[in-house]
Design a protein around this motif. Structure first.
Motif, PDB file in Angstrom:
ATOM      1  N   LEU A 128       5.100   9.183  -1.005  1.00  0.00           N
ATOM      2  CA  LEU A 128       5.896   8.283  -0.167  1.00  0.00           C
ATOM      3  C   LEU A 128       5.128   7.009   0.179  1.00  0.00           C
ATOM      4  O   LEU A 128       5.717   5.944   0.298  1.00  0.00           O
ATOM      5  CB  LEU A 128       6.319   9.019   1.112  1.00  0.00           C
TER       6      LEU A 128
ATOM      7  N   LEU B 240       3.139   5.470  -1.759  1.00  0.00           N
ATOM      8  CA  LEU B 240       3.265   4.578  -2.907  1.00  0.00           C
ATOM      9  C   LEU B 240       4.671   3.996  -3.012  1.00  0.00           C
ATOM     10  O   LEU B 240       4.848   2.818  -3.310  1.00  0.00           O
ATOM     11  CB  LEU B 240       2.906   5.334  -4.182  1.00  0.00           C
ATOM     12  N   MET B 241       5.665   4.853  -2.745  1.00  0.00           N
ATOM     13  CA  MET B 241       7.040   4.352  -2.809  1.00  0.00           C
ATOM     14  C   MET B 241       7.231   3.264  -1.753  1.00  0.00           C
ATOM     15  O   MET B 241       7.838   2.224  -1.995  1.00  0.00           O
ATOM     16  CB  MET B 241       8.022   5.506  -2.557  1.00  0.00           C
TER      17      MET B 241
ATOM     18  N   ARG C 287       4.827   1.416  -0.460  1.00  0.00           N
ATOM     19  CA  ARG C 287       4.056   0.244  -0.846  1.00  0.00           C
ATOM     20  C   ARG C 287       4.793  -0.559  -1.923  1.00  0.00           C
ATOM     21  O   ARG C 287       4.835  -1.778  -1.899  1.00  0.00           O
ATOM     22  CB  ARG C 287       2.686   0.683  -1.367  1.00  0.00           C
ATOM     23  N   ASN C 288       5.385   0.158  -2.844  1.00  0.00           N
ATOM     24  CA  ASN C 288       6.100  -0.529  -3.921  1.00  0.00           C
ATOM     25  C   ASN C 288       7.317  -1.281  -3.416  1.00  0.00           C
ATOM     26  O   ASN C 288       7.716  -2.264  -4.001  1.00  0.00           O
ATOM     27  CB  ASN C 288       6.547   0.467  -4.983  1.00  0.00           C
ATOM     28  N   SER C 289       7.933  -0.789  -2.356  1.00  0.00           N
ATOM     29  CA  SER C 289       9.206  -1.396  -1.992  1.00  0.00           C
ATOM     30  C   SER C 289       9.240  -2.024  -0.615  1.00  0.00           C
ATOM     31  O   SER C 289      10.155  -2.757  -0.311  1.00  0.00           O
ATOM     32  CB  SER C 289      10.322  -0.355  -2.110  1.00  0.00           C
ATOM     33  N   GLU C 290       8.256  -1.792   0.222  1.00  0.00           N
ATOM     34  CA  GLU C 290       8.347  -2.358   1.573  1.00  0.00           C
ATOM     35  C   GLU C 290       7.204  -3.292   1.912  1.00  0.00           C
ATOM     36  O   GLU C 290       7.319  -4.116   2.793  1.00  0.00           O
ATOM     37  CB  GLU C 290       8.352  -1.240   2.633  1.00  0.00           C
TER      38      GLU C 290
ATOM     39  N   MET D   9       5.088  -5.336  -0.140  1.00  0.00           N
ATOM     40  CA  MET D   9       4.515  -6.232  -1.133  1.00  0.00           C
ATOM     41  C   MET D   9       4.485  -7.659  -0.599  1.00  0.00           C
ATOM     42  O   MET D   9       5.131  -7.990   0.353  1.00  0.00           O
ATOM     43  CB  MET D   9       5.368  -6.220  -2.395  1.00  0.00           C
TER      44      MET D   9
ATOM     45  N   ASP E 248      -2.381  -7.771  -2.573  1.00  0.00           N
ATOM     46  CA  ASP E 248      -1.603  -6.607  -2.959  1.00  0.00           C
ATOM     47  C   ASP E 248      -1.896  -6.163  -4.363  1.00  0.00           C
ATOM     48  O   ASP E 248      -2.110  -6.964  -5.255  1.00  0.00           O
ATOM     49  CB  ASP E 248      -0.114  -6.917  -2.851  1.00  0.00           C
ATOM     50  N   ASN E 249      -1.872  -4.870  -4.525  1.00  0.00           N
ATOM     51  CA  ASN E 249      -2.009  -4.378  -5.881  1.00  0.00           C
ATOM     52  C   ASN E 249      -0.633  -4.344  -6.534  1.00  0.00           C
ATOM     53  O   ASN E 249       0.389  -4.477  -5.889  1.00  0.00           O
ATOM     54  CB  ASN E 249      -2.684  -3.019  -5.909  1.00  0.00           C
ATOM     55  N   GLN E 250      -0.677  -4.171  -7.816  1.00  0.00           N
ATOM     56  CA  GLN E 250       0.579  -4.202  -8.543  1.00  0.00           C
ATOM     57  C   GLN E 250       1.314  -2.887  -8.344  1.00  0.00           C
ATOM     58  O   GLN E 250       0.706  -1.848  -8.158  1.00  0.00           O
ATOM     59  CB  GLN E 250       0.264  -4.395 -10.016  1.00  0.00           C
ATOM     60  N   PRO E 251       2.648  -2.963  -8.403  1.00  0.00           N
ATOM     61  CA  PRO E 251       3.403  -1.715  -8.256  1.00  0.00           C
ATOM     62  C   PRO E 251       3.023  -0.732  -9.353  1.00  0.00           C
ATOM     63  O   PRO E 251       2.680  -1.122 -10.461  1.00  0.00           O
ATOM     64  CB  PRO E 251       4.850  -2.161  -8.396  1.00  0.00           C
ATOM     65  N   SER E 252       3.035   0.502  -9.023  1.00  0.00           N
ATOM     66  CA  SER E 252       2.626   1.474 -10.025  1.00  0.00           C
ATOM     67  C   SER E 252       3.465   2.741  -9.906  1.00  0.00           C
ATOM     68  O   SER E 252       4.016   3.039  -8.856  1.00  0.00           O
ATOM     69  CB  SER E 252       1.149   1.792  -9.852  1.00  0.00           C
ATOM     70  N   ASP E 253       3.526   3.436 -10.979  1.00  0.00           N
ATOM     71  CA  ASP E 253       4.316   4.676 -11.044  1.00  0.00           C
ATOM     72  C   ASP E 253       3.635   5.808 -10.315  1.00  0.00           C
ATOM     73  O   ASP E 253       2.439   5.878 -10.251  1.00  0.00           O
ATOM     74  CB  ASP E 253       4.366   5.160 -12.498  1.00  0.00           C
TER      75      ASP E 253
END
Lengths: 381, 927
Positions: free
Chosen positions: A256, A258-259, A261-264, A266, A271-276
């Motif tokens: 969660l 990561l999810m 970080r990826n969507s809220e 950035m 920031d690091n790049q979005p990742s799987d």
């Protein structure tokens, strides 16, 4: 602990004369992506369980949730117990209140109508400590809602919350009349009262998680769940929030995070790049197919608080209304009231006693349903 | 004119009447208060000699002496003893009387090509004028006079022995005493050349006899010395800086080094050329200028880290006066941490890395500070939009010891104070400063000492919330010793420190302070042995002791519930020994072959986990722990590194070079952000983290045009990287005691071709570069637990295939010049959403494969003008202005793109750092 990255960029740009900026970015090279199964929900120890199944959308699709209907969903225990969920609404699969054996492990199996089968990893039943307090504070930017919790056994470590907000909405006046069949008629007195007061409900929109691993004891201190912005309608009359707290596993926390970080979170220079990241559900038919979501089996603890408008002085919520005075003439009335965007409150009588004109206002200010509310009073209100 | 006539006359006499014999004539004379006219008449009448002189020069001369049966020469010697008059007698009984200068009646033998066989040198007559000094120094003399003087090196012998001798010495600036680095020192016939080293020191092995020694370098007046060499000797040469070169682009001190050097991929920039490239806020910035060179890139404007030929940010060895700088940036990466006023020059090795350097895979950035002026006290000061600078330099002991002290600080805090209350940054502060001190001392002509100190400090506080502070501290002592004409050595001992301290008091119960620190103590010795004109051998040893505090996380204040977390410190020794030989197989074919053997000893006390073999390194697969005692070696990694390059010169201005390098890196920067951030930490290789390994093969063609004023080159390279560290998704890099569970060893490959055209002089000068390159990574280790992009190659963050830059400077007059700078590159790879889904109440993005798409292309143009005050030498201060505009076209270059779900809707944004044209102004004074 978390670097206040967004602050840094704003800070630097303020310092450097607001040079940096963000602007919309569009990329047309976004290829067709497969629609993935999205699994959301928590198997509730000792309470009703709801699991939501939906499909991911292409970016060009309308942003309307596409529920996954007609799936067969069941919870399986390591003692070979099978508990089937029933689809109570489109894509919502529920299980009545069940007590799970905390010595066993459980997993979730999903068979979609398309014939694919998905299986989660085995999960232990997590115990959730109670909510110590749910409180609110008036702040510069609004009213913050905070939660405190602790686990005296130092076992929980990872917490998740979600909440549902409910607030009362009121119209500015009663609408006594209704424009119907090209005529002004009396409004039904029951309806007249009903559309004056509504209750609107909204679920939380953010992933709310916290960990206490960096602390010497398992204390969640003043975790901010929500911020009601100044002058918001939520505190126009009365407000209530129901908070659900549940323990999650470390893997779920990481997923969660990561999810989130990826969507809220950035948009700053560090920031690091979005990742799987892969959740705990896999497709049996095609191991390479990604499944979005992380399923947890945990006890959901709930707590509700109320805040009244008079507890927050100078809240200054006001609706933008548009009072009208319309001459009592067929064409004028039709122009003003036919579409329903304006409603009628009262009329004005001339010296001769005839109705000279009608008073009206925006429907938003007279029929609370137009603001998304429901006229059904919640049971807890 | 008259002197010239006399000289030409003598010249002819000398050539055509070589065989004539002069009979010794003895006469007796007596003079009392004799005027020159009487003196000449008397001797002419008695001897038959004929005198040439300028009567007006000598009319004040009165002569009083008696001589009996003396030769003309001894009479003249007596007559002009203790005066500034000189005499010369040629073979035809002519006597030339001159004031101050002396006439050479005989040309030194060997001046003409047909005279240059060594047999005939033996019978050459002794020159009439000699400087009877073994060491010739030129202090106080004007170089212009020196050029015409013949200087004798070694003890005069009647007969010249055949064979070679070694000539050594320094080339220094006559005004400031600063050594001139990379100046070409050569004789024409036979053609033997060398370059001065980093101390301005040269060694030349040449045949005995007469030579013209030429000294050439950009930015100085070309000069030469007429030498008569009898034996080994030393000649220090003082050079004059070119007055015209005030704003001249000096890319390399070596005019034709591009073609002639064996090394490839070396870029050298002098501070002059760095200062004229327009940059944001007008702060001359070494790293930003480096980025205009082919093969050097960065992910974006707010990152001072740079990527050389596809390498990562931590694969650059950044040296400042021989010591490592761990964080070369100020202010989160907006400025580089080097004060332009104290820097002499910057050298970047991106291909053939000399064997004396090691420890990083991609490049070496060697920044050296200046020696202070050892003649007089002077200084400079500058003021720009955000910073002020001051430096003072001067002699401590004139000509022996000098110092330079430079400092820089921001005054951006006043800007923040002016912000309105509502901004929330009223109490914010952003400060950085740096301080440099260098003391150079010449003990004697064989020993020099240099003490160099560097301090950089950053402290930023974002309102009342979180503060970031970091600093670099370096101190080095360098001793240069000349054993003899052939062997020189440099010994350096030093201490470098980097640390950060971040505090947060946003919430009293969670208030913390977090710190990281690395300290290295190093010692190295480099020897340079000049074996013969064909072989120069370099060798040396070095060792570094690392002490690393990987992180502490502690409560701040009494209310804080933060659990104190202190990771065990790490220590290691990194040692290396190297030897290299630069040799010329033939005048056209040269090699530079080196081998370096490096070793890392990771030392106890330490405990490290043992993981089950062939399983992912994760906490669940730990099968044990090994504890190492203090002083015990926990793990040793070692191996050879090859450094080879070769040059074949096809013609005077065209050459081909090839190189092969292998490198090892034992220390890693842990970062999973695109730029260096103030929380990144360094990590040593340990039992569970292998060193990185890289190799590079390169080939280049170099051609100069128009008398070496235009240099062109094409270089291609192919690089392999092994065990490059990448991170698992969601890796926790800070305060992670088992960092090996969160890293993935990645393979990488990089290749590219670089084109460069430089014009070094003239009114219009500058350079233009284009690079096509790719950098690809691959993460397919099944044991890592996570595979990125199905184990296929994917572009690295800094993979920008097309990269073009142009730096141009046009000098309208000595006082006014304009600079123009433009850059274009492909947008950097990004990961973008390809789908969306609802989760936890919001619409969220579902991302593409890592780095599968690209940000928009990058384009920027900058412009600046430099205006100098008048150039009168004697005024108290000299001032200059720099005005300019950064990002002239105001283009919004995307630094990064990101997507957020806002109120249930996914929105894509691009973040721009400098999205508009930014004017800047800088004012400098020199005193």
């Amino acid at each position: 602990m978390k670097i206040r990255t967004i602050k840094i960029i704003i800070f630097i740009s303020t310092l450097l004369f607001s040079l940096s900026c963000k602007k919309p970015f569009e990329h047309d090279a976004i290829s067709d992506s497969p629609t993935l199964l999205v699994v959301e929900g928590t198997i509730n120890q000792g309470g009703q369980t709801s699991i939501l199944l939906s499909r991911s959308l292409k970016l060009s699709d309308k942003s309307v949730v596409q529920m996954e209907k007609g799936a067969k969903v069941q919870v399986e225990g390591t003692n070979n117990t099978i508990l089937a969920l029933t689809e109570s609404a489109a894509g919502v699969y529920t299980l009545p209140s069940t007590t799970f054996n905390s010595n066993l492990q459980y997993r979730l199996r999903i068979k979609t109508i398309g014939g694919k089968e998905y299986l989660s990893e085995l999960m232990s039943v997590l115990a959730t400590p109670s909510i110590d307090s749910l409180n609110w504070r008036r702040e510069r930017d609004g009213v913050g809602i905070y939660v405190d919790a602790h686990d005296k056994n130092n076992n929980t470590k990872y917490y998740q919350w979600d909440y549902t907000e409910t607030w009362e909405q009121r119209s500015v006046e009663f609408s006594d009349y209704i424009y119907k069949n090209a005529k002004i008629q009396d409004r039904d007195p029951v309806e007249k009262v009903k559309i004056f007061t509504c209750w609107k409900e909204e679920p939380s929109k953010n992933i709310l998680i916290s960990s206490t691993t960096k602390l010497s004891s398992d204390f969640v201190d003043n975790f901010q769940l929500a911020l009601i912005p100044n002058r918001s309608e939520r505190l126009g009359v009365r407000y209530s929030v129901l908070v659900r707290q549940y323990a999650i596993s470390r893997a779920a926390f990481e997923y969660l995070t990561l999810m989130k970080r990826n969507s809220e979170q950035m948009g700053s220079i560090f920031d690091n790049q979005p990742s799987d990241i892969i959740g705990n559900i896999k497709c049996i038919n095609n191991p390479n197919e990604r499944v979005i979501g992380f399923i947890t089996i945990s006890q959901i603890i709930q707590k509700r608080i109320f805040i009244n408008n008079n507890q927050v002085p100078n809240w200054n919520f006001s609706l933008t209304c548009n009072p009208l005075v319309i001459r009592n003439h067929k064409d004028s009335l039709q122009a003003a009231f036919l579409t329903g965007s304006n409603l009628i409150t009262t009329y004005n009588v001339s010296l001769s006693g005839a109705i000279e004109s009608y008073n009206g206002n925006s429907a938003l200010c007279l029929d609370c349903r137009t603001r998304g509310g429901s006229i059904v009073k919640p049971l807890f209100w | 004119m008259r002197n010239l006539t006399i000289l030409v006359f003598c010249f002819y006499l000398a050539i055509f009447q070589v065989g004539a014999q002069v009979k010794p004539v003895e006469i007796t004379v007596a003079f009392k208060d004799a005027r020159i006219k009487d003196f000449v008449n008397e001797i002419e009448s008695k001897s038959g000699f004929h005198f040439y002189y300028n009567p007006s020069e000598m009319d004040s001369l009165r002569l009083n002496f008696n001589a009996k049966n003396e030769t003309i020469a001894s009479i003249l010697r007596i007559a002009f003893k203790n005066t500034d008059f000189s005499f010369t007698i040629d073979k035809q009984s002519n006597v030339f009387l001159t004031k101050g200068v002396e006439i050479l009646a005989n040309l030194p033998y060997g001046l003409f090509e047909n005279e240059q066989d060594s047999l005939r040198w033996k019978v050459q007559r002794e020159p009439e004028l000699i400087a009877d000094l073994t060491t010739v120094s030129e202090q106080g003399d004007l170089a212009g006079n020196l050029e015409n003087k013949q200087i004798q090196i070694g003890n005069k012998t009647a007969q010249l022995k055949p064979g070679n001798v070694t000539l050594i010495g320094y080339v220094r600036d006559a005004k400031t005493g600063v050594p001139e680095i990379g100046a070409a020192v050569f004789i024409e016939n036979p053609r033997i050349n060398t370059y001065t080293n980093q101390f301005g020191y040269y060694t030349l092995v040449i045949p005995r006899g007469a030579h013209t020694l030429n000294i050439k370098a950009l930015g100085i007046q070309d000069t030469k010395r007429n030498l008569m060499i009898y034996s080994d000797g030393k000649l220090d040469v003082e050079i004059q800086t070119q007055v015209l070169s005030l704003r001249e682009v000096v890319i390399s001190a070596e005019k034709s080094a591009n073609v002639r050097n064996v090394q490839m991929g070396v870029e050298k920039l002098s501070i002059k050329s760095i200062k004229q490239v327009p940059v944001a806020f007008g702060e001359a910035d070494i790293v930003k200028v480096m980025l205009t060179l082919p093969g050097v890139k960065s992910v974006g404007e707010a990152s001072n880290g740079f990527n050389v030929r596809g390498g990562a940010v931590d694969q650059n060895l950044i040296l400042f006066d021989d010591l490592t700088i761990y964080n070369p940036s100020h202010f989160f990466g907006f400025f580089s941490a080097f004060n332009p006023d104290v820097i002499k020059d910057v050298e970047l090795y991106k291909s053939s890395i000399p064997s004396r350097y090691g420890g990083r895979l991609s490049s070496v950035l060697d920044v050296s500070s200046r020696d202070g002026n050892n003649k007089k006290l002077s200084g400079t000061a500058g003021i720009g939009l955000l910073t002020g600078r001051l430096n003072i330099e001067g002699p401590i002991i004139k000509d022996k010891t000098s110092f330079i002290l430079g400092g820089r600080t921001t005054y951006s805090n006043w800007l923040l104070k002016m912000l309105p209350d509502e901004s929330g940054y009223k109490n914010a502060k952003a400060a950085f400063s740096d301080l440099n001190l260098r003391i150079s001392h010449e003990i004697n002509n064989k020993n020099n000492l240099y003490l160099s100190g560097y301090l950089s400090d950053d402290n930023s506080n974002l309102g009342s919330d979180t503060s970031f502070a970091y600093s670099n501290q370096n101190l080095s002592l360098k001793w240069k010793h000349i054993f003899n004409n052939q062997l020189t050595a440099v010994f350096v001992g030093g201490l470098s420190k980097y640390q950060y301290n971040n505090n947060s008091v946003a919430k009293p119960t969670n208030a913390y302070k977090m710190a990281f620190g690395i300290q290295q103590v190093n010692f190295k010795s480099d020897f340079n042995y000049y074996l013969s004109s064909k072989h120069t051998i370099d060798f040396g040893v070095s060792t570094i002791r690392y002490d690393l505090n990987p992180g502490t996380f502690q409560p701040l204040g009494s209310q804080s519930l933060v659990k104190s977390d202190i990771l065990a410190s790490e220590q290691a020794y990194e040692s290396a020994i190297y030897v290299g030989d630069r040799f010329d197989l033939s005048p056209n074919l040269s090699f530079d072959l080196g081998v370096r053997y490096s070793m890392l000893n990771y030392m106890g006390p330490q405990s490290s986990n043992i993981y089950a073999p062939n399983l992912p390194k994760s906490e669940t697969n730990v099968i044990g722990t090994t504890n190492f005692k203090n002083g015990e070696i926990a793990k040793t990694y070692h191996g050879p590194e090859l450094r080879m390059s070769a040059r074949y010169q096809l013609s005077e201005d065209f050459s081909v070079k090839a190189g092969y390098n292998t490198l090892r890196q034992y220390i890693h920067l842990l970062t999973n952000t695109t730029a260096i951030s103030p929380t990144d930490i360094w990590k040593l290789s340990d039992p569970n983290i292998r060193p990185q390994f890289g190799n590079q093969t390169s080939l280049g063609f170099y051609k100069n045009f128009k008398d070496n004023t235009i240099e062109t080159s094409i270089e291609g390279y192919y690089k392999n990287l092994k065990d490059y560290l990448d991170y698992k998704s969601g890796a926790n890099l800070i305060l992670n005691p088992n960092i090996e569970t969160d890293v993935i060893n990645t393979r990488g490959k990089a290749y590219g071709v670089e084109f460069l055209i430089k014009k070094l002089s003239g009114k219009l000068n500058g350079w233009m570069g284009y690079t096509y390159s790719r950098t690809l990574l691959k993460m397919d280790d099944a044991n890592a637990g996570q595979i990125v992009n199905d184990g296929n190659f994917y572009p690295a963050n800094h993979d920008k295939p097309h990269d073009f830059s142009l730096v141009a400077n046009y000098r309208f007059s000595h006082r006014f010049s304009a600079s123009f700078n433009t850059a274009f590159s492909t947008g950097r790879p990004i990961t973008v959403p390809i789908g969306k889904y609802f989760y936890a109440g919001s619409l969220r993005a579902n991302y593409s494969d890592r780095n599968s798409l690209r940000a928009p292309d990058y384009f920027r143009t900058d412009f600046s003008i430099n205006i100098d005050g008048n150039h009168k030498v004697n005024q108290l201060t000299h001032n200059s202005w720099t005005l300019g505009i950064y990002n002239l076209t105001g283009r919004d270059n995307a630094y990064s793109t990101y997507f957020v779900s806002e109120k249930g809707v996914i929105k894509g944004y691009q973040l721009t750092i400098f999205g508009s044209a930014i004017p800047f102004v800088n004012y400098n004074i020199r005193f």
